[in-house]
Design a protein around this motif. Structure first.
Motif, mmCIF file in Angstrom:
data_model
loop_
_atom_site.group_PDB
_atom_site.id
_atom_site.type_symbol
_atom_site.label_atom_id
_atom_site.label_comp_id
_atom_site.label_asym_id
_atom_site.label_seq_id
_atom_site.Cartn_x
_atom_site.Cartn_y
_atom_site.Cartn_z
ATOM 1 N N TRP B 56 0.830 -1.207 0.000
ATOM 2 C CA TRP B 56 0.000 0.000 0.000
ATOM 3 C C TRP B 56 0.869 1.263 0.000
ATOM 4 C CZ3 TRP B 56 -4.962 1.117 -0.890
ATOM 5 C CH2 TRP B 56 -5.876 0.045 -0.938
ATOM 6 N N THR B 116 -9.468 -12.045 -5.089
ATOM 7 C CA THR B 116 -10.615 -12.413 -4.237
ATOM 8 C C THR B 116 -10.693 -13.915 -3.976
ATOM 9 O OG1 THR B 116 -12.080 -12.600 -6.140
ATOM 10 C CG2 THR B 116 -12.046 -10.462 -5.013
ATOM 11 N N ALA B 125 -5.968 -13.922 5.168
ATOM 12 C CA ALA B 125 -6.668 -12.716 4.702
ATOM 13 C C ALA B 125 -6.878 -12.804 3.203
ATOM 14 C CB ALA B 125 -5.835 -11.488 5.031
ATOM 15 N N TRP B 129 -7.262 -7.486 -0.523
ATOM 16 C CA TRP B 129 -6.793 -6.370 0.284
ATOM 17 C C TRP B 129 -5.532 -5.730 -0.288
ATOM 18 C CZ3 TRP B 129 -9.491 -3.749 3.588
ATOM 19 C CH2 TRP B 129 -10.570 -4.362 4.232
ATOM 20 N N THR B 130 -4.732 -6.514 -0.957
ATOM 21 C CA THR B 130 -3.544 -5.890 -1.577
ATOM 22 C C THR B 130 -3.712 -5.775 -3.095
ATOM 23 O OG1 THR B 130 -2.457 -8.039 -1.661
ATOM 24 C CG2 THR B 130 -1.852 -6.595 0.157
#
Lengths: 436, 164
Positions: B56, B116, B125, B129-130
């Protein structure tokens, strides 16, 4: 269609050079140059560019880069750099050309704590360039010596470039750190000899002849900061911490000194320091992604193998191959940032070096020193750009002095090419397992 | 108006970048503390979380640098002197960066979709998210370069009118 190696090389290299010529940022130019290939070759898709980029960030060792930068920024904000300058002043200020020597010596001290040449140029330049000009030194010399001495930041351990090199080429970062120590010190001494020459020609003054009380006061002031290399290099070489962990220890220690010991960093300053670190780290690290995609594509078309074949066919021997390797790194360093160059050129040339019988650690040091010189050579010499901006002068106007100062440094590089044991002795002695 | 809006958005990104940089220290420090002191238990997910934050940071920093124009470039050719020359010089760069940005945005959506259906090893996770950073970066770069292109054109028109 299926693209041949020749066409792919022409598109990749030609496209990249064309793009940087028209001022497309280097990180984007590396990525854009790969687009025609993925669109034309039926075996490839644009997903490959994205995936190669993305996977390159999935590296724990690269986390060391922002933390070493954070340590350097904290040192500059926390006036630790000023303490180092005070120590350098009592150690070397008594010689003719005093502040020039101080400039070199502080870069050596800074390099032993941080791992960033740009932070060195910015931190010491802000204090020393105006001070040198005030004492009557030629501004061009002041800028040039600040820029050239800052290159030691990535040669004397710890070094961000060595962390990246070790991570990308699966080599011991500890061995690389140790291998950089003696060449870094030799470059420092070569710089001091050049300053002495300048001082004699232009009659530059000494800064001070320190009393014991002054020496003791400066030593006490910088002593805690000087513990950092012991923590960082000792930790890695001793196998106690990983490079990333040592980087966070260095940053935490710099934070502790700045906030609690010297009390020069407030919690308010931290926001700006964190932002500045994140901003600079991400610009450098983003280029790692596009460089990885570019490098992967070169490997896909067997370009490295082609280069190995051509260079080994010439039977140039260890010194001849090392010279060509250094020349290539020096040339690429003129135009591209050191980190993407390591990923593209380093990985391509590693098999060439191995085939020629060059020890990988020696190959790394030759590459890193050559790339470090790229930090002060235009058009893409970041340290020179920073120093020239601080001194308020055009880069072109300081080039004559940069060339003079670089000459003895290049001789040191040549010395290491001819006698690689200069670099290899220390890691072979302290980390023999890294060579098995 | 749009320029001010985008500057405010970038300011938000800058703040986020500083927060992420500060928070990156947490998982790595936990790893060091747990390994060498035993004060806290050994967490296996710290390395993974640090890598997530790292991705991020790189992507947000790359977005901010496109807006600020601080990605490193190489100045070999001379600066254009005429308004048209300046416009051509600037717009060429924006167009090329824009092409890359569009590619990132378009293929990034599919790439994020792949994320996903994957999970990280330690934290379990979802990798969205990344992976989501790819289309976001592509989209933000596209908007930023489009605005900078518009800005270059407006500057060109003003300089042309001033010359007349």
């Amino acid at each position: 269609m299926i693209i041949t190696t020749g066409v792919a090389s022409a598109i990749l290299v030609g496209g990249f050079l064309l793009l940087i010529l028209i001022r497309v940022p280097v990180a984007f130019a590396l990525g854009i140059a790969t687009i025609p290939i993925v669109l034309l070759d039926i075996r490839l898709t644009p997903f490959i560019i994205i995936d190669r980029m993305f996977q390159s960030y999935n590296s724990f060792i690269l986390l060391a880069v922002p933390f070493f930068l954070l340590a350097a920024n904290l040192m500059n904000s926390g006036k630790i750099t000023a303490k180092l300058i005070d120590l350098a002043r009592v150690l070397t200020g008594w010689m003719p050309g005093g502040l020039g020597h101080v400039n070199v010596a502080v870069s050596m001290l800074f390099a032993g704590i941080s791992g960033s040449s740009t932070a060195d140029a910015a931190g010491t330049g802000k204090i020393l360039i105006p001070a040198m000009v005030k004492e009557g030194y030629d501004p061009r010399f002041s800028i040039a010596i600040t820029a050239c001495s800052s290159v030691m930041g990535v040669i004397i351990p710890p070094s961000i470039l060595m962390v990246v090199w070790g991570g990308v080429m699966q080599m011991s970062v500890g061995a690389l750190f140790l291998a950089g120590a003696i060449p870094g010190l030799l470059i420092g001494f070569a710089l001091m000899a050049t300053v002495y020459g300048y001082a004699k020609v232009y009659d530059y003054p000494i800064t001070l002849k320190p009393t014991f009380a002054e020496f003791w006061s400066a030593f006490k002031g910088a002593a805690l900061a000087m513990l950092t290399p012991v923590l960082v290099i000792g930790g890695i070489v001793g196998g106690i911490v990983t490079p990333t962990e040592s980087a966070i220890i260095a940053a935490a220690y710099a934070l502790f000194l700045g906030v609690f010991v010297y009390r020069t960093v407030t919690f308010r300053d931290l926001g700006a320091i964190f932002y500045d670190t994140g901003r600079f780290a991400s610009i450098s690290l983003f280029a790692i992604g596009t460089a990885s995609a570019f490098g992967w594509m070169l490997a896909f078309y067997n370009v490295p193998r082609l280069i190995v074949d051509v260079m080994t066919a010439g039977d140039l021997g260890v010194i001849g191959t090392s010279l060509i390797i250094a020349a290539l790194f020096l040339f690429f360093g003129l135009f591209i940032d050191a980190i993407p160059t390591i990923i593209i050129l380093g990985t391509v040339l590693l098999p060439v070096a191995t085939a020629a019988g060059i020890e990988p650690v020696a190959f790394a040091i030759i590459g890193i020193i050559s790339l470090a010189f790229g930090l002060v050579t235009p058009p893409y010499g970041l340290c020179l750009l920073i120093s020239a901006a601080i001194g308020g002068m055009n880069v072109v106007s300081v080039m004559k002095d940069v060339c003079i100062i670089l000459t003895p440094m290049l001789l040191i590089l040549l010395l290491i090419i001819v006698f690689p044991d200069i670099a290899l002795w220390l890691p072979r002695t302290l980390m023999p397992m890294a060579f098995q | 108006m749009i320029g001010r809006l985008l500057e405010t958005f970038t300011q938000g990104l800058r703040i986020l970048l500083a927060i992420l940089m500060a928070s990156l220290a947490i998982p790595v420090s936990m790893q060091v503390i747990s390994r060498y002191t035993g004060i806290i238990p050994t967490f296996l997910w710290t390395e993974e979380l640090a890598t997530f934050i790292f991705v991020w940071i790189v992507m947000i920093g790359a977005m901010v640098a496109v807006w600020d124009g601080t990605h490193f470039d190489v100045v070999i050719t001379p600066n254009a002197s005429s308004p048209l020359g300046v416009f051509v010089q600037k717009s060429t760069v924006h167009i090329f960066v824009g092409i890359f940005a569009l590619l990132f945005a378009y293929y990034g959506i599919e790439y994020a979709r792949i994320g996903t259906i994957q999970s990280s090893v330690m934290m379990r996770a979802n990798l969205l998210w990344t992976y989501i950073t790819v289309p976001i970066a592509g989209f933000v770069w596209t908007v930023f370069t489009a605005y900078r292109l518009y800005e270059a054109f407006t500057t060109y028109q003003i300089s042309k009118r001033a010359k007349l």
